[in-house]
Design an enzyme around this catalytic site. Structure first.
Site, short mmCIF file in Angstrom:
data_model
loop_
_atom_site.label_atom_id
_atom_site.label_comp_id
_atom_site.label_asym_id
_atom_site.label_seq_id
_atom_site.Cartn_x
_atom_site.Cartn_y
_atom_site.Cartn_z
N GLU A 145 -1.56 -9.25 3.44
CA GLU A 145 -1.62 -9.64 4.88
C GLU A 145 -2.86 -10.11 5.55
OE1 GLU A 145 -0.92 -6.60 4.06
OE2 GLU A 145 -1.33 -5.12 5.29
N CYS A 204 0.92 -1.24 0.02
CA CYS A 204 0.01 -0.04 0.03
C CYS A 204 0.88 1.30 -0.06
CB CYS A 204 -1.03 0.03 1.12
SG CYS A 204 -2.52 0.78 0.94
N HIS A 263 -3.56 -5.05 0.43
CA HIS A 263 -2.92 -5.79 1.75
C HIS A 263 -2.99 -7.18 1.65
CE1 HIS A 263 -2.71 -1.85 4.13
NE2 HIS A 263 -3.79 -1.41 3.13
N1 GLN Z 1 -2.00 6.79 2.71
C1 GLN Z 1 -2.04 5.77 1.54
C2 GLN Z 1 -3.38 6.06 0.75
O1 GLN Z 1 -4.36 6.52 1.34
C3 GLN Z 1 -1.84 4.63 1.81
C4 GLN Z 1 -2.85 3.72 2.60
C5 GLN Z 1 -2.34 2.56 3.34
O2 GLN Z 1 -1.02 2.33 3.29
N2 GLN Z 1 -3.12 1.75 3.87
O3 GLN Z 1 -3.64 5.77 -0.32
#
Ligand code: GLN
Length: 537
Positions: free
Chosen positions: A512, A384, A510
């Protein structure tokens, strides 16, 4: 349609006794005995969900397939049971009140005064029974967050009291989790805190059926008898829960203590099939007997609180065991890293993971870590925000776009290689408005990611507002970073990789969240494998 039975898990004496792990372990044993089980968490705070909570307050926010931002205990439920949870599995006081107030505004209470009893408790009871009413589950285990005696918990305990009465004793029982502390000076385990917390529960009209006693030392038979005598339970209903080497030992420990058997007897359910835990124990054997050790750096800004990255560290346990490797996670604060100090600070690592996150703090450290991994052929996984940092680093240092940035960090940047998604531009409220939950992703032929998943289309969970800005895609690909996964409908870039690097992958989603004991996530499994190869070279 099944006649669903309910098990409520309350906690006494202190918080952090591990109600979630006990609930998950019991559910695992019941599942192994052939029952279909799910677990629900009721959280007594007024936030609608933990999505707006700082990870330092509450640890990781766990995301389900249906896009619910939930308590991290739901992660344990999925990791133990290997079945997905949903919004219905996590309810907060905020959500309860929100729906009651919405109904009041619609005039649904027909002029009645709206009160905690019966309106709030009715809503709680309704939420508890939603999962049961699906007809999918033989048993629903409902964990009540907080500690008995907390002001916030009162409506929940009251709802449990009502449900026990309404459903009947063969259909609903209460497990109370308490602490039996050891006083070193006296050389004794003490039962008084448990007596008091049971008394507190009984003042609310709820009598526990089973006591699970957390302890650092073996609880003798005489202590069990004493607890039974004072707390209105039978001696065999006093279950010891001794400190375990790993949370994954707890199902076996509960099996030894017959927790599942006692529960089934009380619910008047057949107990013929023995829990085997075969695959589970194969995992434990591999986990406890690693053949190699690797060092992974987890670069994040919430590293002081390990719970902030719970699903990632658990995914390393599953994937490490699969590879018969002990994964030592080195928690590295991104604010401590600079381009100058990374060669020294990251030199012993066999793999670098740049973690998810929000906001500007620590991002230059993350970018420095990506650069180090990229230039030194160290296996790299960006998740992310970590993927977004990889794109920024590549744009700055390979393409030479010196001011490349994410518009999350610099609204005015002339080169937003990571930019706000179109549908996010009109969003005003912060809560529950990110791109959330499961989305499909199409993987490119002959890519590393496709060779890892061995599938054309995957589905993974998301939680972000910003995305890879496709205006830059052509330049970036020409320079050697390829978009190897895209959303088939919107064309949003979900995966980037650098084919000239031994193992460099960034994912907007994600992985995970979907790693479980029975199904270690393939991306983590392959990342650990690549890091092992790095360590052997
Ligand atoms: N801050 C980033 C976004 O909003 C990544 C979010 C995250 O890592 N969950 O796109």
């Amino acid at each position: 349609m099944k006649n669903t039975k309910y098990v409520f898990v309350t906690g006494g004496v202190t918080s952090s006794l591990g109600k979630g792990i006990i609930a998950a372990s019991l559910a695992k044993l019941l599942q192994e005995r052939g029952y279909s089980v799910t677990i629900q968490k009721l959280d007594p705070y007024i936030n609608i969900d933990p999505g707006t909570l700082n990870p330092y307050e509450h640890g990781e926010c766990y995301v389900t397939d249906d896009g619910a931002e939930t308590d991290l205990d739901l992660g344990h439920y999925e990791r133990f049971l290997n079945i997905p949870t949903s919004q219905a599995n996590n309810v907060t006081t905020g959500r309860i009140y929100q729906s009651v107030i919405d109904k009041e505004r619609k005039g649904e209470f027909l002029g009645k005064t709206v009160q905690v009893i019966p309106h709030i408790t009715d809503e709680i009871k309704h939420r508890v029974q939603i999962l049961g009413n699906t007809g999918e589950f033989d048993i629903v285990i409902t964990e009540i967050g907080g500690t008995v005696g907390d002001i916030e918990s009162l409506p929940y305990v009251e709802s449990v009291r009502q449900l026990l009465w309404e459903l009947g004793h063969e259909n609903a029982i209460v497990i109370h989790l308490t602490l039996v502390p050891y006083l070193a000076a006296a050389g004794e385990l003490k039962t008084k805190p448990t007596q008091h917390s049971v008394k507190m529960l009984m003042q609310s009209g709820v009598s526990p059926d089973i006591l699970v006693c957390r302890t650092e030392h073996e609880i003798s038979d005489s202590i069990k008898s004493k607890l039974a005598l004072f707390c209105n339970v039978k001696k065999e209903d006093v279950i010891q829960s001794i400190d375990a080497e790993t949370i994954y030992d707890v199902p076996n420990l509960m099996l030894e203590e017959n927790l599942d058997l006692v529960v089934l007897k009380k619910l008047q359910l057949p107990q013929d099939k023995q829990p085997e835990l075969k695959v589970w124990n194969e995992f434990l054997t591999k986990f406890k007997n690693p053949k190699h050790t690797i060092e992974i750096g987890l670069i994040g800004k919430y590293v002081e609180l390990k719970d902030a990255y719970k699903s990632i560290s658990e995914a390393f346990i599953h994937s490490g065991a699969q590879n018969e490797v002990q994964v030592n996670v080195n928690w590295i604060h991104s604010e401590d890293l600079t381009v100058e100090n990374v060669p020294n600070k990251l030199k012993k690592l066999n793999g670098i993971l740049v973690a998810p996150g929000f906001g500007e703090r620590g991002i230059e450290g993350k970018i420095a870590a990506v650069k180090y991994a990229r230039e030194n052929n160290i296996p790299f996984l960006g998740i992310c925000l970590g993927m977004q940092m990889a794109v920024i680093e590549f744009s700055r240092n390979v393409l030479g776009i010196k001011d490349a940035n994410s518009s999350e960090m610099d609204k005015q940047t002339a080169n937003p290689v990571i930019d706000l998604m179109e549908e996010q531009k009109s969003v005003i409220n912060y809560g529950g408005t990110m791109r959330l939950g499961a989305w499909d992703c199409q993987l490119k032929e002959n890519s590393k990611i496709k060779s890892i998943y061995k599938k054309d289309i995957i589905s993974e969970r998301h939680r972000h507002r910003y995305e890879f800005n496709s205006t830059y895609l052509e330049q970036i690909e020409k320079a050697g970073m390829i978009a190897t996964g895209k959303n088939p409908k919107t064309d949003l870039v979900e995966v980037v990789e650098i084919p000239s690097h031994p193992w460099f992958i960034g994912v907007q989603y994600h992985p995970e969240y979907k790693s479980t004991v029975l199904n270690p996530h393939p991306l983590f499994v392959d990342f650990v494998k690549a890091s092992l190869e790095h360590s052997l070279n």
